[in-house]
Design a protein around this motif. Structure first.
Motif, mmCIF file in Angstrom:
data_model
loop_
_atom_site.group_PDB
_atom_site.id
_atom_site.type_symbol
_atom_site.label_atom_id
_atom_site.label_comp_id
_atom_site.label_asym_id
_atom_site.label_seq_id
_atom_site.Cartn_x
_atom_site.Cartn_y
_atom_site.Cartn_z
ATOM 1 N N ALA A 145 -10.703 -10.452 0.490
ATOM 2 C CA ALA A 145 -9.846 -11.188 -0.447
ATOM 3 C C ALA A 145 -9.488 -10.304 -1.637
ATOM 4 O O ALA A 145 -8.338 -10.261 -2.084
ATOM 5 N N GLU A 146 -10.486 -9.581 -2.159
ATOM 6 C CA GLU A 146 -10.236 -8.675 -3.288
ATOM 7 C C GLU A 146 -9.164 -7.649 -2.950
ATOM 8 O O GLU A 146 -8.378 -7.245 -3.804
ATOM 9 N N GLY A 148 -6.840 -8.196 -0.810
ATOM 10 C CA GLY A 148 -5.610 -8.898 -0.444
ATOM 11 C C GLY A 148 -5.338 -8.982 1.043
ATOM 12 O O GLY A 148 -4.186 -9.146 1.465
ATOM 13 N N ASP A 150 -7.557 -10.899 3.296
ATOM 14 C CA ASP A 150 -8.482 -11.843 3.934
ATOM 15 C C ASP A 150 -7.819 -12.682 5.022
ATOM 16 O O ASP A 150 -8.498 -13.170 5.924
ATOM 17 N N LYS A 151 -6.498 -12.810 4.959
ATOM 18 C CA LYS A 151 -5.849 -13.613 6.008
ATOM 19 C C LYS A 151 -5.924 -12.911 7.366
ATOM 20 O O LYS A 151 -5.674 -13.526 8.391
ATOM 21 N N ARG A 167 -7.144 -0.477 4.371
ATOM 22 C CA ARG A 167 -7.889 -1.350 3.447
ATOM 23 C C ARG A 167 -9.138 -1.923 4.099
ATOM 24 O O ARG A 167 -10.161 -2.124 3.441
#
Ligand code: ATP
Ligand code: MG
Length: 186
Positions: A145-146, A148, A150-151, A167
């Protein structure tokens, strides 16, 4: 807190006159550098200059032909399987994710040495407890999530664009909470 055993300027990683030869090819010649705590150090050079070789020396994949390394002022002979325990993580040039694992599983894999499985469990190769496992998965999700992404947690790495995979590789390095993070062509 007790005072450090070594002078402050010894702290961190240092290379001392490191040389690497592959047969007749000199990949590194008399490289000395210092990476003190809290500092970002960049290594630049054209293709073939020896940047990846330098990282491989720090990770123990390549033995220096000459020179030595120190960590916090003490002699350091890196071995790949010791890196996580020593607080060193790296990302590879390219990506190097496990194709058969999801993004989330790839990130969890980066914490293989951090789960508090206990000495006996580690010795006999027992699986991590469910609690360790879910704590790690939660931390992996937070990191995704940090960054960007996480999806994409349940996706197979091979289906994702290169920038996203880079990432993921970064998250996999960060989950071990390294004190020294080596990024080859981030
Ligand atoms: N295992 C190896 N055996 C033989 N030669 C090697 C090996 N690894 C690297 N080299 C050679 O050492 C030199 C330095 O390569 P290295 O990959 O470290 O450069 P680099 O700076 O990372 O380049 P790039 O920017 O293309 O990633 C090159 O000439 C390369 O061909
Ligand atoms: Mg390289």
């Amino acid at each position: 807190m007790s005072p450090p055993a070594t002078p402050a300027d010894d702290q961190g990683l240092a290379l001392h006159h490191v040389g690497v030869r592959f047969g007749g090819l000199v990949a590194l010649d008399d490289v000395s550098l210092r990476v003190p705590p809290g500092r970002v150090v960049g290594v630049i050079g054209p293709n073939g200059a020896g940047k990846t070789t330098l990282f491989n020396v720090v990770c123990g994949f390549v033995r220096p032909t000459e020179g030595s390394l120190t960590l916090d002022g003490r002699p350091f002979r890196p071995r790949p399987h010791d890196l996580t325990r020593l607080g060193i993580a790296r990302t590879l040039q390219g990506v190097g994710l496990f194709a058969g694992l999801t993004v989330l599983e790839n990130v969890v894999a980066g914490a293989s040495h951090t789960a508090r499985a206990g000495f006996a469990a580690a010795l006999f190769g027992l699986p991590r407890s469910d609690r360790d496992e879910s704590r790690l998965r939660a931390r992996a999700l937070n990191l995704l999530a940090e960054l960007g992404i996480d999806k994409h947690a349940d996706a197979a790495p091979g289906t994702l664009p290169y920038a996203v995979r880079k990432r993921v590789a970064l998250a996999r390095a960060l989950i071990a909470r390294p004190r020294l993070l080596l990024l080859d062509e981030p």
